[in-house]
Design a protein around this motif. Structure first.
Motif, PDB file in Angstrom:
ATOM      1  N   TYR A  37       0.827  -1.198   0.000  1.00  0.00           N
ATOM      2  CA  TYR A  37       0.000   0.000   0.000  1.00  0.00           C
ATOM      3  C   TYR A  37       0.870   1.260   0.000  1.00  0.00           C
ATOM      4  N   LEU A  38       1.888   1.286   0.842  1.00  0.00           N
ATOM      5  CA  LEU A  38       2.778   2.448   0.902  1.00  0.00           C
ATOM      6  C   LEU A  38       3.516   2.674  -0.416  1.00  0.00           C
ATOM      7  N   ASN A  39       3.955   1.601  -1.049  1.00  0.00           N
ATOM      8  CA  ASN A  39       4.645   1.731  -2.334  1.00  0.00           C
ATOM      9  C   ASN A  39       3.728   2.334  -3.394  1.00  0.00           C
ATOM     10  N   VAL A  40       2.489   1.872  -3.436  1.00  0.00           N
ATOM     11  CA  VAL A  40       1.520   2.405  -4.397  1.00  0.00           C
ATOM     12  C   VAL A  40       1.227   3.867  -4.079  1.00  0.00           C
ATOM     13  N   PHE A  41       1.042   4.187  -2.793  1.00  0.00           N
ATOM     14  CA  PHE A  41       0.764   5.560  -2.383  1.00  0.00           C
ATOM     15  C   PHE A  41       1.914   6.492  -2.762  1.00  0.00           C
ATOM     16  N   ARG A  42       3.131   6.080  -2.467  1.00  0.00           N
ATOM     17  CA  ARG A  42       4.301   6.914  -2.773  1.00  0.00           C
ATOM     18  C   ARG A  42       4.439   7.140  -4.274  1.00  0.00           C
ATOM     19  N   SER A  43       4.223   6.103  -5.052  1.00  0.00           N
ATOM     20  CA  SER A  43       4.302   6.225  -6.500  1.00  0.00           C
ATOM     21  C   SER A  43       3.246   7.199  -7.020  1.00  0.00           C
ATOM     22  N   SER A  44       2.051   7.099  -6.490  1.00  0.00           N
ATOM     23  CA  SER A  44       0.961   7.990  -6.886  1.00  0.00           C
ATOM     24  C   SER A  44       1.288   9.433  -6.502  1.00  0.00           C
ATOM     25  N   MET A  45       1.824   9.630  -5.318  1.00  0.00           N
ATOM     26  CA  MET A  45       2.175  10.973  -4.863  1.00  0.00           C
ATOM     27  C   MET A  45       3.285  11.560  -5.730  1.00  0.00           C
ATOM     28  N   THR A  46       4.253  10.764  -6.088  1.00  0.00           N
ATOM     29  CA  THR A  46       5.338  11.218  -6.960  1.00  0.00           C
ATOM     30  C   THR A  46       4.783  11.627  -8.317  1.00  0.00           C
ATOM     31  N   ASP A  47       3.885  10.832  -8.875  1.00  0.00           N
ATOM     32  CA  ASP A  47       3.261  11.180 -10.149  1.00  0.00           C
ATOM     33  C   ASP A  47       2.509  12.500 -10.046  1.00  0.00           C
ATOM     34  N   THR A  48       1.801  12.694  -8.944  1.00  0.00           N
ATOM     35  CA  THR A  48       1.066  13.945  -8.733  1.00  0.00           C
ATOM     36  C   THR A  48       2.020  15.130  -8.662  1.00  0.00           C
ATOM     37  N   LEU A  49       3.096  14.981  -7.905  1.00  0.00           N
ATOM     38  CA  LEU A  49       4.060  16.073  -7.776  1.00  0.00           C
ATOM     39  C   LEU A  49       4.732  16.405  -9.106  1.00  0.00           C
ATOM     40  N   HIS A  50       4.937  15.397  -9.937  1.00  0.00           N
ATOM     41  CA  HIS A  50       5.572  15.638 -11.224  1.00  0.00           C
ATOM     42  C   HIS A  50       4.657  16.403 -12.177  1.00  0.00           C
ATOM     43  N   SER A  51       3.389  16.477 -11.862  1.00  0.00           N
ATOM     44  CA  SER A  51       2.473  17.229 -12.714  1.00  0.00           C
ATOM     45  C   SER A  51       2.253  18.652 -12.194  1.00  0.00           C
ATOM     46  N   VAL A  52       2.930  19.024 -11.104  1.00  0.00           N
ATOM     47  CA  VAL A  52       2.747  20.337 -10.485  1.00  0.00           C
ATOM     48  C   VAL A  52       3.747  21.342 -11.057  1.00  0.00           C
ATOM     49  N   LYS A  53       3.247  22.550 -11.298  1.00  0.00           N
ATOM     50  CA  LYS A  53       4.093  23.668 -11.688  1.00  0.00           C
ATOM     51  C   LYS A  53       3.664  24.838 -10.810  1.00  0.00           C
ATOM     52  N   ILE A  54       4.602  25.453 -10.120  1.00  0.00           N
ATOM     53  CA  ILE A  54       4.281  26.526  -9.176  1.00  0.00           C
ATOM     54  C   ILE A  54       4.574  27.875  -9.834  1.00  0.00           C
ATOM     55  N   ILE A  55       3.549  28.714  -9.861  1.00  0.00           N
ATOM     56  CA  ILE A  55       3.647  30.034 -10.474  1.00  0.00           C
ATOM     57  C   ILE A  55       3.393  31.090  -9.396  1.00  0.00           C
ATOM     58  N   ASP A  56       4.266  32.107  -9.319  1.00  0.00           N
ATOM     59  CA  ASP A  56       4.055  33.175  -8.339  1.00  0.00           C
ATOM     60  C   ASP A  56       3.037  34.183  -8.885  1.00  0.00           C
ATOM     61  N   PRO A  57       2.619  35.149  -8.061  1.00  0.00           N
ATOM     62  CA  PRO A  57       1.607  36.121  -8.505  1.00  0.00           C
ATOM     63  C   PRO A  57       2.006  36.934  -9.740  1.00  0.00           C
ATOM     64  N   LYS A  58       3.306  37.035 -10.010  1.00  0.00           N
ATOM     65  CA  LYS A  58       3.772  37.783 -11.189  1.00  0.00           C
ATOM     66  C   LYS A  58       3.821  36.917 -12.442  1.00  0.00           C
ATOM     67  N   GLY A  59       3.503  35.640 -12.298  1.00  0.00           N
ATOM     68  CA  GLY A  59       3.507  34.746 -13.453  1.00  0.00           C
ATOM     69  C   GLY A  59       4.814  34.027 -13.690  1.00  0.00           C
ATOM     70  N   ASN A  60       5.743  34.135 -12.752  1.00  0.00           N
ATOM     71  CA  ASN A  60       7.040  33.459 -12.888  1.00  0.00           C
ATOM     72  C   ASN A  60       6.947  32.024 -12.373  1.00  0.00           C
ATOM     73  N   ASP A  61       7.646  31.147 -13.075  1.00  0.00           N
ATOM     74  CA  ASP A  61       7.716  29.749 -12.634  1.00  0.00           C
ATOM     75  C   ASP A  61       8.681  29.667 -11.455  1.00  0.00           C
ATOM     76  N   VAL A  62       8.177  29.323 -10.277  1.00  0.00           N
ATOM     77  CA  VAL A  62       9.009  29.215  -9.078  1.00  0.00           C
ATOM     78  C   VAL A  62       9.024  27.783  -8.538  1.00  0.00           C
ATOM     79  N   THR A  63       8.847  26.832  -9.447  1.00  0.00           N
ATOM     80  CA  THR A  63       8.903  25.427  -9.064  1.00  0.00           C
ATOM     81  C   THR A  63      10.281  25.134  -8.478  1.00  0.00           C
ATOM     82  N   PRO A  64      10.355  24.494  -7.311  1.00  0.00           N
ATOM     83  CA  PRO A  64      11.664  24.192  -6.714  1.00  0.00           C
ATOM     84  C   PRO A  64      12.552  23.389  -7.669  1.00  0.00           C
ATOM     85  N   GLN A  65      13.826  23.705  -7.652  1.00  0.00           N
ATOM     86  CA  GLN A  65      14.779  23.048  -8.545  1.00  0.00           C
ATOM     87  C   GLN A  65      14.792  21.531  -8.341  1.00  0.00           C
TER      88      GLN A  65
END
Length: 76
Positions: A37-65
């Motif tokens: 269960y933990l392996n499946v959960f971690r894999s799912s969470m990693t997939d979710t994080l890989h689809s995230v892009k963080i944009i600040d209020p000015k429109g700049n990509d501030v996704t952590p390196q």
């Protein structure tokens, strides 16, 4: 996602553990199911994080390196 049968088994073993205790074989099964269960959960969470892009209020990509690097490593 784990099949419903496995999740139901995890829940059953948890309830049984609290109420009456588990045999050594059931404890091994419970540990194995939890790890799966933990392996499946971690894999799912990693997939979710890989689809995230963080944009600040000015429109700049501030996704952590570290996340950017992880995405790039996954694509190669």
């Amino acid at each position: 996602m784990l099949p419903k049968e496995k999740i139901a088994r995890i829940n059953y073993l948890s309830r049984k553990s609290k109420n009456e205790g588990l045999t050594s074989k059931e404890k091994e099964e419970q540990q194995s199911l939890r790890q799966e269960y933990l392996n499946v959960f971690r894999s799912s969470m990693t997939d979710t994080l890989h689809s995230v892009k963080i944009i600040d209020p000015k429109g700049n990509d501030v996704t952590p390196q570290k996340l950017r690097d992880s995405k790039n490593n996954r694509l190669h």
